[in-house]
Scaffold this motif. Structure first.
Motif, PDB file in Angstrom:
ATOM      1  N   ALA A  99      25.729  12.892   6.179  1.00  0.00           N
ATOM      2  CA  ALA A  99      27.116  12.590   6.534  1.00  0.00           C
ATOM      3  C   ALA A  99      27.982  13.841   6.465  1.00  0.00           C
ATOM      4  O   ALA A  99      28.859  14.050   7.304  1.00  0.00           O
ATOM      5  N   ALA A 100      27.749  14.688   5.477  1.00  0.00           N
ATOM      6  CA  ALA A 100      28.522  15.932   5.366  1.00  0.00           C
ATOM      7  C   ALA A 100      28.232  16.857   6.545  1.00  0.00           C
ATOM      8  O   ALA A 100      29.151  17.484   7.098  1.00  0.00           O
ATOM      9  N   VAL A 101      26.979  16.945   6.963  1.00  0.00           N
ATOM     10  CA  VAL A 101      26.627  17.780   8.117  1.00  0.00           C
ATOM     11  C   VAL A 101      27.264  17.220   9.384  1.00  0.00           C
ATOM     12  O   VAL A 101      27.828  17.969  10.197  1.00  0.00           O
ATOM     13  N   LEU A 102      27.213  15.891   9.561  1.00  0.00           N
ATOM     14  CA  LEU A 102      27.847  15.265  10.716  1.00  0.00           C
ATOM     15  C   LEU A 102      29.351  15.516  10.707  1.00  0.00           C
ATOM     16  O   LEU A 102      29.939  15.833  11.751  1.00  0.00           O
ATOM     17  N   PHE A 103      29.972  15.392   9.545  1.00  0.00           N
ATOM     18  CA  PHE A 103      31.398  15.660   9.437  1.00  0.00           C
ATOM     19  C   PHE A 103      31.710  17.100   9.832  1.00  0.00           C
ATOM     20  O   PHE A 103      32.687  17.361  10.528  1.00  0.00           O
ATOM     21  N   PHE A 107      34.062  18.107  12.879  1.00  0.00           N
ATOM     22  CA  PHE A 107      35.248  18.906  12.586  1.00  0.00           C
ATOM     23  C   PHE A 107      35.307  20.140  13.479  1.00  0.00           C
ATOM     24  O   PHE A 107      36.354  20.462  14.042  1.00  0.00           O
ATOM     25  N   MET A 108      34.168  20.822  13.621  1.00  0.00           N
ATOM     26  CA  MET A 108      34.139  22.001  14.493  1.00  0.00           C
ATOM     27  C   MET A 108      34.384  21.614  15.947  1.00  0.00           C
ATOM     28  O   MET A 108      35.084  22.319  16.678  1.00  0.00           O
ATOM     29  N   GLY A 109      33.829  20.487  16.370  1.00  0.00           N
ATOM     30  CA  GLY A 109      34.028  20.046  17.747  1.00  0.00           C
ATOM     31  C   GLY A 109      35.461  19.673  18.040  1.00  0.00           C
ATOM     32  O   GLY A 109      36.006  19.999  19.094  1.00  0.00           O
ATOM     33  N   ILE A 110      36.095  18.990  17.100  1.00  0.00           N
ATOM     34  CA  ILE A 110      37.485  18.585  17.302  1.00  0.00           C
ATOM     35  C   ILE A 110      38.404  19.797  17.287  1.00  0.00           C
ATOM     36  O   ILE A 110      39.350  19.882  18.074  1.00  0.00           O
ATOM     37  N   ASN A 111      38.141  20.755  16.407  1.00  0.00           N
ATOM     38  CA  ASN A 111      38.971  21.955  16.373  1.00  0.00           C
ATOM     39  C   ASN A 111      38.831  22.789  17.644  1.00  0.00           C
ATOM     40  O   ASN A 111      39.758  23.481  18.040  1.00  0.00           O
TER      41      ASN A 111
END
Length: 165
Positions: A99-103, A107-111
């Protein structure tokens, strides 16, 4: 702080809380209610994004149909309660890392996203969705419908085999 920001935080807490409770409840009905709360909260987030059509579809399809289908599917199948207690000891740690890796990826994709202007988002979003769906994405749309049809036929065949026994 604006009202939209407060509404976003309330809906985000409800979405994450519903998902958390859905994963941690042990009774199926409680899990389904938590899933419905998560789906309704996501629909509220779509309303905040001025995507009313997507919010309506979210409520009609996910909150209504998918939750009811999941309840029927779980209630009509046989499952042992002993299997739920025999989980692997490192399972929760592995899920947390995943879950942390997915987050991090999300996060990088949204930024990295370039957001369109607000004028484009509010104007005719339903017709733009329809045009995109039936021009650029017609093949994936049809493939998804075929996949759902095959899954429904498989469920009928499996249910018929169990009834014949």
């Amino acid at each position: 702080m604006s009202g939209g920001l407060i509404a976003f935080f309330i809906l985000a807490i409800l979405t994450l809380g519903g998902a958390f409770f859905m994963l941690n409840f042990t009774k199926v009905v409680h899990m389904a209610i938590s899933m419905a709360l998560t789906f309704l909260s996501i629909a509220g987030l779509f309303v905040l994004l001025e995507a009313e059509f997507i919010a309506f579809v979210q409520v009609m399809i996910y909150t209504g149909a998918i939750t009811i289908i999941a309840l029927f599917g779980i209630m009509l199948t046989r499952h042992d309660t002993d299997d739920e207690e025999k989980k692997r000891p490192g399972h929760k740690f592995f899920v947390f890392i995943l879950a942390a890796v997915l987050f991090g990826f999300l996060f990088m994709g949204i930024n990295g996203m370039v957001s369109p202007s607000e004028a484009q988002l509010a104007e005719q979003n339903t017709s733009m969705i329809g045009q995109q769906l039936f021009t650029n994405y017609v093949i994936p749309f049809e493939l998804a419908s075929i996949l759902l049809l095959v899954a429904m036929m498989g469920a009928i065949i499996i249910a018929k085999r169990e009834a014949d026994k």
